[in-house]
Design an enzyme around this catalytic site. Structure first.
Site, short mmCIF file in Angstrom:
data_model
loop_
_atom_site.label_atom_id
_atom_site.label_comp_id
_atom_site.label_asym_id
_atom_site.label_seq_id
_atom_site.Cartn_x
_atom_site.Cartn_y
_atom_site.Cartn_z
N GLY A 1 -15.41 -25.76 24.10
CA GLY A 1 -14.50 -24.68 23.69
C GLY A 1 -14.83 -23.35 24.35
CB CYS A 2 -18.04 -21.58 24.79
SG CYS A 2 -18.41 -21.43 23.02
CB THR A 3 -16.56 -24.36 29.21
OG1 THR A 3 -17.98 -24.45 29.05
CG2 THR A 3 -16.19 -24.48 30.68
#
Length: 184
Positions: free
Chosen positions: A45-47
């Site tokens: 998700g952060c990527t």
């Protein structure tokens, strides 16, 4: 601490970016700042979120904004993440979680029934005077950067309009199925 709301003065801070440079929020007075908090470098998700900010970075800059990402990861972790995905904006290392606390994004989370302490994915647009112009307290990654761009291009929303209400769309009725005869 509670999450700063629209109209509040954004808590100032100084953190190191992925290259070891000191970055202060106050150094960006006169520009809009998109301050986004994310849980961990190089996770799915952060990527996706970071790459969305990367892909729209020139549009965000054209809208007069500076992007700053913040997580509790180290500068070394941030450097690997930024290099791997060619991220053109600072990733700030809040290893002591002081900025996460100041913005109310550090706290209890739950994943698969397990409770733990972590960062809630949140974004703040801070205006040219250092005040919070818009808050997304629980970010859904899909379409988030486009929403931020709309906010920047459309000006500051009315106070209290933290999260836009979901638009109600009329659903197309599914074609009626023919009733099958009951078998006895």
């Amino acid at each position: 601490m509670p999450i700063p709301q629209t109209g509040d003065r954004a808590p100032d801070f100084q953190l190191q970016d992925q290259n070891g440079n000191d970055v202060k929020l106050s150094q960006f007075r006169g520009k809009n700042v998109v301050l986004y908090f994310y849980p961990k470098d190089d996770t799915p998700g952060c990527t996706r979120e970071a790459c969305d900010f990367r892909d729209e970075h020139s549009a965000l800059q054209s809208a007069g904004a500076v992007v700053l990402g913040v997580s509790p990861d180290t500068t070394k972790s941030h450097q690997k993440f930024a290099t791997k995905f060619s991220l053109p904006f600072p990733l700030l290392a809040d290893t002591e979680r002081q900025v996460c606390d100041a913005y109310g994004v550090w706290g209890e989370k739950s994943l698969y029934g397990r409770k733990f302490q972590g960062v809630t994915r949140a974004t703040f647009v801070i205006d040219t005077e250092g005040k919070v112009a818009r808050v997304w307290p629980k970010v859904k990654v899909q379409g988030h950067v486009r929403e931020i761009l709309q906010t920047l291009k459309g000006g500051a929303p009315t106070p209290g309009a933290e999260e836009p209400a979901p638009k109600k769309t009329a659903k197309k009725a599914a074609p009626a199925k023919k009733a099958e005869p009951r078998r006895k």
